[in-house]
Structure formats: C-alpha cells, structure tokens
Design a protein around this motif. Structure first.
Motif, PDB file in Angstrom:
ATOM      1  N   ALA A  21     -44.733 114.650  21.240  1.00  0.00           N
ATOM      2  CA  ALA A  21     -46.322 114.690  20.988  1.00  0.00           C
ATOM      3  C   ALA A  21     -46.744 113.644  20.069  1.00  0.00           C
ATOM      4  O   ALA A  21     -47.699 112.902  20.369  1.00  0.00           O
ATOM      5  N   GLN A  22     -45.963 113.607  19.106  1.00  0.00           N
ATOM      6  CA  GLN A  22     -46.580 112.530  17.888  1.00  0.00           C
ATOM      7  C   GLN A  22     -46.348 111.143  18.369  1.00  0.00           C
ATOM      8  O   GLN A  22     -47.203 110.257  18.157  1.00  0.00           O
ATOM      9  N   SER A  23     -45.157 110.793  19.136  1.00  0.00           N
ATOM     10  CA  SER A  23     -44.548 109.448  19.523  1.00  0.00           C
ATOM     11  C   SER A  23     -45.766 109.130  20.779  1.00  0.00           C
ATOM     12  O   SER A  23     -46.112 108.124  20.755  1.00  0.00           O
ATOM     13  N   SER A  24     -46.026 110.324  21.277  1.00  0.00           N
ATOM     14  CA  SER A  24     -47.072 109.967  22.618  1.00  0.00           C
ATOM     15  C   SER A  24     -48.592 109.250  21.926  1.00  0.00           C
ATOM     16  O   SER A  24     -48.973 108.431  22.385  1.00  0.00           O
ATOM     17  N   MET A  25     -49.215 110.070  20.956  1.00  0.00           N
ATOM     18  CA  MET A  25     -50.148 109.616  20.226  1.00  0.00           C
ATOM     19  C   MET A  25     -50.078 108.165  19.805  1.00  0.00           C
ATOM     20  O   MET A  25     -50.953 107.308  19.568  1.00  0.00           O
ATOM     21  N   GLU A  26     -48.842 108.225  18.949  1.00  0.00           N
ATOM     22  CA  GLU A  26     -48.431 106.838  18.291  1.00  0.00           C
ATOM     23  C   GLU A  26     -48.585 105.556  19.514  1.00  0.00           C
ATOM     24  O   GLU A  26     -49.196 104.724  19.217  1.00  0.00           O
ATOM     25  N   ALA A  27     -47.948 106.044  20.691  1.00  0.00           N
ATOM     26  CA  ALA A  27     -48.044 105.055  21.808  1.00  0.00           C
ATOM     27  C   ALA A  27     -49.212 104.731  22.356  1.00  0.00           C
ATOM     28  O   ALA A  27     -49.573 103.496  22.469  1.00  0.00           O
ATOM     29  N   LEU A  28     -50.000 105.861  22.383  1.00  0.00           N
ATOM     30  CA  LEU A  28     -51.462 105.640  22.729  1.00  0.00           C
ATOM     31  C   LEU A  28     -52.211 104.860  21.866  1.00  0.00           C
ATOM     32  O   LEU A  28     -52.845 103.678  22.088  1.00  0.00           O
ATOM     33  N   LEU A  29     -52.348 104.985  20.439  1.00  0.00           N
ATOM     34  CA  LEU A  29     -52.964 104.269  19.499  1.00  0.00           C
ATOM     35  C   LEU A  29     -52.448 102.709  19.364  1.00  0.00           C
ATOM     36  O   LEU A  29     -52.986 102.080  19.159  1.00  0.00           O
ATOM     37  N   ALA A  30     -51.098 102.757  19.714  1.00  0.00           N
ATOM     38  CA  ALA A  30     -50.570 101.321  19.521  1.00  0.00           C
ATOM     39  C   ALA A  30     -51.081 100.576  20.794  1.00  0.00           C
ATOM     40  O   ALA A  30     -51.039  99.113  20.639  1.00  0.00           O
ATOM     41  N   LYS A  31     -51.187 100.943  21.774  1.00  0.00           N
ATOM     42  CA  LYS A  31     -51.717 100.283  22.961  1.00  0.00           C
ATOM     43  C   LYS A  31     -53.052  99.833  22.835  1.00  0.00           C
ATOM     44  O   LYS A  31     -53.278  98.862  23.408  1.00  0.00           O
ATOM     45  N   TYR A  32     -53.995 100.711  22.196  1.00  0.00           N
ATOM     46  CA  TYR A  32     -55.355 100.236  22.159  1.00  0.00           C
ATOM     47  C   TYR A  32     -55.798  99.621  21.012  1.00  0.00           C
ATOM     48  O   TYR A  32     -56.807  99.068  20.991  1.00  0.00           O
ATOM     49  N   ASN A  33     -55.323  99.874  19.666  1.00  0.00           N
ATOM     50  CA  ASN A  33     -55.638  99.430  18.527  1.00  0.00           C
ATOM     51  C   ASN A  33     -54.827  98.356  17.882  1.00  0.00           C
ATOM     52  O   ASN A  33     -53.701  98.430  18.385  1.00  0.00           O
ATOM     53  N   THR A  34     -55.353  97.785  16.948  1.00  0.00           N
ATOM     54  CA  THR A  34     -54.664  96.632  16.276  1.00  0.00           C
ATOM     55  C   THR A  34     -54.240  96.961  14.843  1.00  0.00           C
ATOM     56  O   THR A  34     -53.684  96.056  14.315  1.00  0.00           O
ATOM     57  N   ASN A  35     -54.726  98.156  14.350  1.00  0.00           N
ATOM     58  CA  ASN A  35     -54.380  98.790  12.993  1.00  0.00           C
ATOM     59  C   ASN A  35     -54.944  97.920  11.923  1.00  0.00           C
ATOM     60  O   ASN A  35     -54.450  97.696  10.755  1.00  0.00           O
ATOM     61  N   SER A  36     -55.968  97.198  12.511  1.00  0.00           N
ATOM     62  CA  SER A  36     -56.812  96.533  11.673  1.00  0.00           C
ATOM     63  C   SER A  36     -57.838  97.204  10.285  1.00  0.00           C
ATOM     64  O   SER A  36     -57.837  96.810   9.471  1.00  0.00           O
ATOM     65  N   VAL A  37     -57.979  98.502  10.642  1.00  0.00           N
ATOM     66  CA  VAL A  37     -58.221  99.442   9.789  1.00  0.00           C
ATOM     67  C   VAL A  37     -57.297 100.351   9.328  1.00  0.00           C
ATOM     68  O   VAL A  37     -56.581 101.036  10.216  1.00  0.00           O
TER      69      VAL A  37
END
Length: 169
Positions: A21-37
């Motif tokens: 579950a955690q890695s799924s959320m991580e994968a989702l956010l990694a797909k759409y976000n740049t970690n700019s914030v």
C-alpha cells in the motif's frame, strides 16, 4: 505449526500488505509529482498545533470536495480558480508554515509551487492528502464543522486510494 511460526507468518503477511500500500502511494506520487515541495506526513501534521497564528492549512481541492469534508481549520483555496495574489492579500506573513493538501497530494504540489513562487518560505505538501489523513484514522469535518465519515474522492477512479470512510463522488 508452532505458535511462533504462526505469529511470524501473520506478521509477515500484514507487513507485506502495508508495504504494498505504501509503495503504491509512493509510485502514484512519483508518477505525477516532481518533489519540488517537501512532504509532511499526516502523523507530523497531526502533532502540530492547528492555530491560524502558528500554521495555515490549505485545501487545494474544488469547493464541492471541501464541502463534503476537510481537515479541521483548513482554509479552502481551490485549484482551478486558485489565486496566489488573493492568498497574499489574506495572509501577508510569508514565513508562516503552510501545509497544502488535496485528495492524494498531486494538485497540492502544484498549488504549493505557486505559493513558493509568491514568496512563501515554509510550504509543505501533505503526503497522501486527505485520503491518507482519513486512512490513518484522523477526523474530517463537513461544512457545519461536524465530524463526518464522508470523503469526496473526486471520481470513482481515484476512490481506490481511500480505504476508510464513506466515498462520495
């Protein structure tokens, strides 16, 4: 099978589900976000004092989502009609800590970037958004500031990320 072995197997199964579950959320956010914030976890936010003088919590979803439920004391700022200029007029202190959230943390990264571009210096994106907040067992509130189980999930597609609460879309 021994009791120790049974307990070990149960713990292993639970841990693997949590990691998935955690890695799924991580994968989702990694797909759409740049970690700019930088992110802030729901647990970290929960520990902070929710006082308008010490921290601002901005809800970057649409009005209909906010009205179904939101984090207590969150200010609606919207997404499609977001205005950094309007926020600057309402909140002139550019050093106050700000946490921005949306459903899972994608729209809130975009709004957080706009706030940083407007000069705000202490902006964080809530990891997993209101879904992670509710999934962690934390309260959400309706327009009458009454606790509710309802969470607007934006669409049926996105509703899979909400594990606890009543899905509304």
């Amino acid at each position: 099978m021994t009791l120790k072995r049974s307990i070990f197997i149960v713990v292993l199964i639970i841990t693997s589900f949590q990691m998935k579950a955690q890695s799924s959320m991580e994968a989702l956010l990694a797909k759409y976000n740049t970690n700019s914030v930088p992110y802030i976890s729901v647990e970290e936010l929960r520990m902070l004092k929710f006082d308008k003088d010490s921290i601002l919590i901005f809800d970057a979803r649409e009005k209909e989502e906010y009205e179904v439920s939101h984090i207590k004391n969150a200010q609606f700022v919207g997404y499609d009609d977001f205005s950094a200029e309007k926020i600057s007029q309402l909140f002139s202190n550019k050093s106050i800590p700000i946490v921005v959230y949306c459903s899972v943390g994608i729209r809130s990264e975009n709004i957080s970037e706009k706030l940083e571009n407007a000069g705000y210096q202490n902006v964080k994106n809530l990891y997993g958004g209101i879904f992670e907040w509710k999934n962690s067992g934390f309260a959400v509130y309706d327009t009458h500031e009454k606790e509710t189980e309802k969470v607007h999930t934006f669409s049926k597609h996105w509703s899979k990320w909400l594990k606890k609460g009543e899905k509304v879309y």
